[in-house]
Design a protein around this motif. Sequence first.
Motif, PDB file in Angstrom:
ATOM      1  N   GLY A  81       0.818  -1.212   0.000  1.00  0.00           N
ATOM      2  CA  GLY A  81       0.000   0.000   0.000  1.00  0.00           C
ATOM      3  C   GLY A  81       0.850   1.259   0.000  1.00  0.00           C
ATOM      4  N   GLY A  82       0.245   2.371   0.291  1.00  0.00           N
ATOM      5  CA  GLY A  82       0.955   3.645   0.285  1.00  0.00           C
ATOM      6  C   GLY A  82       0.969   4.273  -1.093  1.00  0.00           C
ATOM      7  N   ARG A  83       1.778   5.295  -1.237  1.00  0.00           N
ATOM      8  CA  ARG A  83       1.850   6.046  -2.488  1.00  0.00           C
ATOM      9  C   ARG A  83       3.301   6.311  -2.844  1.00  0.00           C
ATOM     10  NH1 ARG A  83      -3.387   8.893  -3.002  1.00  0.00           N
ATOM     11  NH2 ARG A  83      -4.602   8.291  -1.189  1.00  0.00           N
ATOM     12  N   LEU A  84       3.530   6.574  -4.132  1.00  0.00           N
ATOM     13  CA  LEU A  84       4.861   6.888  -4.634  1.00  0.00           C
ATOM     14  C   LEU A  84       4.807   8.125  -5.510  1.00  0.00           C
ATOM     15  CD1 LEU A  84       5.964   3.329  -5.776  1.00  0.00           C
ATOM     16  CD2 LEU A  84       6.916   4.600  -3.855  1.00  0.00           C
ATOM     17  N   LEU A  85       5.828   8.947  -5.413  1.00  0.00           N
ATOM     18  CA  LEU A  85       6.048  10.077  -6.320  1.00  0.00           C
ATOM     19  C   LEU A  85       7.347   9.775  -7.050  1.00  0.00           C
ATOM     20  CD1 LEU A  85       5.428  13.077  -7.234  1.00  0.00           C
ATOM     21  CD2 LEU A  85       7.057  13.736  -5.475  1.00  0.00           C
ATOM     22  N   PRO A  94      18.691  14.370 -13.509  1.00  0.00           N
ATOM     23  CA  PRO A  94      18.476  12.957 -13.834  1.00  0.00           C
ATOM     24  C   PRO A  94      17.000  12.563 -13.817  1.00  0.00           C
ATOM     25  CG  PRO A  94      19.279  13.188 -11.590  1.00  0.00           C
ATOM     26  CD  PRO A  94      19.315  14.554 -12.201  1.00  0.00           C
ATOM     27  N   ASP A  95      16.669  11.556 -14.609  1.00  0.00           N
ATOM     28  CA  ASP A  95      15.331  10.954 -14.582  1.00  0.00           C
ATOM     29  C   ASP A  95      15.336   9.857 -13.527  1.00  0.00           C
ATOM     30  OD1 ASP A  95      14.686  12.490 -16.791  1.00  0.00           O
ATOM     31  OD2 ASP A  95      14.967  10.873 -18.228  1.00  0.00           O
ATOM     32  N   GLY A  96      14.151   9.408 -13.165  1.00  0.00           N
ATOM     33  CA  GLY A  96      14.022   8.254 -12.279  1.00  0.00           C
ATOM     34  C   GLY A  96      14.087   8.626 -10.814  1.00  0.00           C
ATOM     35  N   GLY A  97      13.888   7.608  -9.997  1.00  0.00           N
ATOM     36  CA  GLY A  97      13.898   7.796  -8.553  1.00  0.00           C
ATOM     37  C   GLY A  97      12.640   8.480  -8.069  1.00  0.00           C
ATOM     38  N   GLY A  98      12.476   8.474  -6.770  1.00  0.00           N
ATOM     39  CA  GLY A  98      11.309   9.116  -6.195  1.00  0.00           C
ATOM     40  C   GLY A  98      11.244   8.912  -4.698  1.00  0.00           C
ATOM     41  N   PHE A  99      10.045   9.066  -4.148  1.00  0.00           N
ATOM     42  CA  PHE A  99       9.839   8.949  -2.707  1.00  0.00           C
ATOM     43  C   PHE A  99       8.512   8.283  -2.405  1.00  0.00           C
ATOM     44  CE2 PHE A  99      12.790  12.417  -3.144  1.00  0.00           C
ATOM     45  CZ  PHE A  99      13.701  12.156  -2.121  1.00  0.00           C
ATOM     46  N   ARG A 100       8.486   7.529  -1.346  1.00  0.00           N
ATOM     47  CA  ARG A 100       7.243   7.006  -0.801  1.00  0.00           C
ATOM     48  C   ARG A 100       6.592   8.139  -0.005  1.00  0.00           C
ATOM     49  NH1 ARG A 100       7.095   1.869  -1.607  1.00  0.00           N
ATOM     50  NH2 ARG A 100       9.006   0.686  -1.850  1.00  0.00           N
ATOM     51  N   TYR A 101       5.272   8.122   0.073  1.00  0.00           N
ATOM     52  CA  TYR A 101       4.582   9.105   0.898  1.00  0.00           C
ATOM     53  C   TYR A 101       3.201   8.594   1.257  1.00  0.00           C
ATOM     54  CZ  TYR A 101       1.748  10.778  -3.069  1.00  0.00           C
ATOM     55  OH  TYR A 101       0.862  10.877  -4.107  1.00  0.00           O
ATOM     56  N   GLU A 102       2.632   9.211   2.259  1.00  0.00           N
ATOM     57  CA  GLU A 102       1.250   8.961   2.674  1.00  0.00           C
ATOM     58  C   GLU A 102       0.552  10.306   2.731  1.00  0.00           C
ATOM     59  OE1 GLU A 102      -0.327   6.175   3.268  1.00  0.00           O
ATOM     60  OE2 GLU A 102       1.355   4.774   3.279  1.00  0.00           O
ATOM     61  N   LEU A 103      -0.736  10.329   2.514  1.00  0.00           N
ATOM     62  CA  LEU A 103      -1.521  11.547   2.702  1.00  0.00           C
ATOM     63  C   LEU A 103      -2.196  11.458   4.065  1.00  0.00           C
ATOM     64  CD1 LEU A 103      -3.137  12.154  -0.785  1.00  0.00           C
ATOM     65  CD2 LEU A 103      -1.224  13.358   0.262  1.00  0.00           C
ATOM     66  N   ARG A 104      -1.955  12.438   4.894  1.00  0.00           N
ATOM     67  CA  ARG A 104      -2.535  12.476   6.233  1.00  0.00           C
ATOM     68  C   ARG A 104      -3.525  13.627   6.323  1.00  0.00           C
ATOM     69  NH1 ARG A 104      -1.134   7.611   7.374  1.00  0.00           N
ATOM     70  NH2 ARG A 104       1.058   7.286   7.735  1.00  0.00           N
ATOM     71  N   GLN A 105      -4.630  13.389   6.997  1.00  0.00           N
ATOM     72  CA  GLN A 105      -5.617  14.441   7.248  1.00  0.00           C
ATOM     73  C   GLN A 105      -5.222  15.150   8.539  1.00  0.00           C
ATOM     74  OE1 GLN A 105      -8.216  15.135   5.010  1.00  0.00           O
ATOM     75  NE2 GLN A 105      -6.896  13.771   3.850  1.00  0.00           N
ATOM     76  N   VAL A 106      -5.088  16.465   8.477  1.00  0.00           N
ATOM     77  CA  VAL A 106      -4.704  17.249   9.654  1.00  0.00           C
ATOM     78  C   VAL A 106      -5.666  18.426   9.815  1.00  0.00           C
ATOM     79  CG1 VAL A 106      -2.260  16.625   9.546  1.00  0.00           C
ATOM     80  CG2 VAL A 106      -3.050  18.633   8.316  1.00  0.00           C
ATOM     81  N   PRO A 120       1.134  15.775   2.861  1.00  0.00           N
ATOM     82  CA  PRO A 120       1.974  14.612   2.573  1.00  0.00           C
ATOM     83  C   PRO A 120       2.913  14.337   3.743  1.00  0.00           C
ATOM     84  CG  PRO A 120       2.786  16.525   1.379  1.00  0.00           C
ATOM     85  CD  PRO A 120       1.523  16.947   2.072  1.00  0.00           C
ATOM     86  N   GLU A 121       3.110  13.065   4.018  1.00  0.00           N
ATOM     87  CA  GLU A 121       4.092  12.628   5.003  1.00  0.00           C
ATOM     88  C   GLU A 121       5.116  11.812   4.221  1.00  0.00           C
ATOM     89  OE1 GLU A 121       3.642   9.438   8.339  1.00  0.00           O
ATOM     90  OE2 GLU A 121       2.809  11.345   9.043  1.00  0.00           O
ATOM     91  N   TRP A 122       6.310  12.387   4.034  1.00  0.00           N
ATOM     92  CA  TRP A 122       7.315  11.789   3.159  1.00  0.00           C
ATOM     93  C   TRP A 122       7.998  10.613   3.825  1.00  0.00           C
ATOM     94  CZ3 TRP A 122       6.678  13.055  -1.599  1.00  0.00           C
ATOM     95  CH2 TRP A 122       6.100  14.284  -1.909  1.00  0.00           C
ATOM     96  N   GLY A 123       8.282   9.606   3.010  1.00  0.00           N
ATOM     97  CA  GLY A 123       8.950   8.390   3.483  1.00  0.00           C
ATOM     98  C   GLY A 123      10.291   8.210   2.807  1.00  0.00           C
ATOM     99  N   ASP A 124      10.669   6.958   2.624  1.00  0.00           N
ATOM    100  CA  ASP A 124      11.977   6.595   2.069  1.00  0.00           C
ATOM    101  C   ASP A 124      12.108   6.954   0.597  1.00  0.00           C
ATOM    102  OD1 ASP A 124      12.632   5.454   4.517  1.00  0.00           O
ATOM    103  OD2 ASP A 124      11.907   3.471   3.913  1.00  0.00           O
ATOM    104  N   ALA A 125      13.353   7.178   0.185  1.00  0.00           N
ATOM    105  CA  ALA A 125      13.651   7.379  -1.232  1.00  0.00           C
ATOM    106  C   ALA A 125      13.505   6.040  -1.956  1.00  0.00           C
ATOM    107  CB  ALA A 125      15.072   7.915  -1.402  1.00  0.00           C
ATOM    108  N   VAL A 126      13.150   6.120  -3.232  1.00  0.00           N
ATOM    109  CA  VAL A 126      12.987   4.938  -4.078  1.00  0.00           C
ATOM    110  C   VAL A 126      13.917   5.105  -5.271  1.00  0.00           C
ATOM    111  CG1 VAL A 126      11.368   3.617  -5.481  1.00  0.00           C
ATOM    112  CG2 VAL A 126      10.583   4.699  -3.384  1.00  0.00           C
ATOM    113  N   ASP A 127      14.709   4.085  -5.562  1.00  0.00           N
ATOM    114  CA  ASP A 127      15.625   4.125  -6.704  1.00  0.00           C
ATOM    115  C   ASP A 127      15.049   3.349  -7.873  1.00  0.00           C
ATOM    116  OD1 ASP A 127      17.678   5.595  -5.418  1.00  0.00           O
ATOM    117  OD2 ASP A 127      18.379   3.774  -4.425  1.00  0.00           O
ATOM    118  N   GLY A 128      15.471   3.721  -9.070  1.00  0.00           N
ATOM    119  CA  GLY A 128      15.068   2.991 -10.270  1.00  0.00           C
ATOM    120  C   GLY A 128      14.444   3.905 -11.300  1.00  0.00           C
ATOM    121  N   GLU A 129      14.154   3.317 -12.450  1.00  0.00           N
ATOM    122  CA  GLU A 129      13.504   4.043 -13.531  1.00  0.00           C
ATOM    123  C   GLU A 129      12.016   4.183 -13.221  1.00  0.00           C
ATOM    124  OE1 GLU A 129      15.008   5.493 -16.177  1.00  0.00           O
ATOM    125  OE2 GLU A 129      16.828   4.909 -15.124  1.00  0.00           O
TER     126      GLU A 129
END
Length: 169
Positions: A81-85, A94-106, A120-129
């Motif tokens: 689950g979760g979301r990716l940017l 550079p192209d590629g890579g991104g971050f995991r995130y969740e949307l939180r209601q505040v 947005p609540e940012w999570g870990d970096a994601v590598d790859g195309e």
Amino acid sequence: IVDPVVSAVAGDSHKNAEVRNGLQPLVNFGEATGCAIIGISHFSKGTAGRDPVERVTGSLAFGALARLVFATVKESEENGGGRLLVRSKSNIGPDGGGFRYELRQVELSGECAGITASRPEWGDAVDGEAREILATAEQDDDPEERSAKEEAEQFLRDLLAAGPVDARK
């Protein structure tokens, strides 16, 4: 922020020249004011697995004209689950890579107390195309959600799992 960016095009949003002409006033505005222009769009249906820039609804000019193209996706429950940017295209890095995130209601504070908004609540970096990251995130093992091609591929994998099968079968 132009949401949806297709609304900035008075002509046919599937024609390259009309899209470029329609977006030129936004480009001029951004240059004159030093502002970034953010255009929001969706992926066309049935385009999973293709290059993310090609998946943007309408003419390829929407992605070609932009300096940066980002894509977001909800990950399937099978993938946690979760979301990716992800960065699908960049003319300035550079192209590629991104971050995991969740949307939180505040709930907002101060003069805006009592109003709820998404943050947005940012999570870990994601590598790859971007294409590979999106393809993995969009995978879903639920047979109800699979395409006919995916079902046929799975049928053949299952049939051939034990070894070769006579062609007549």
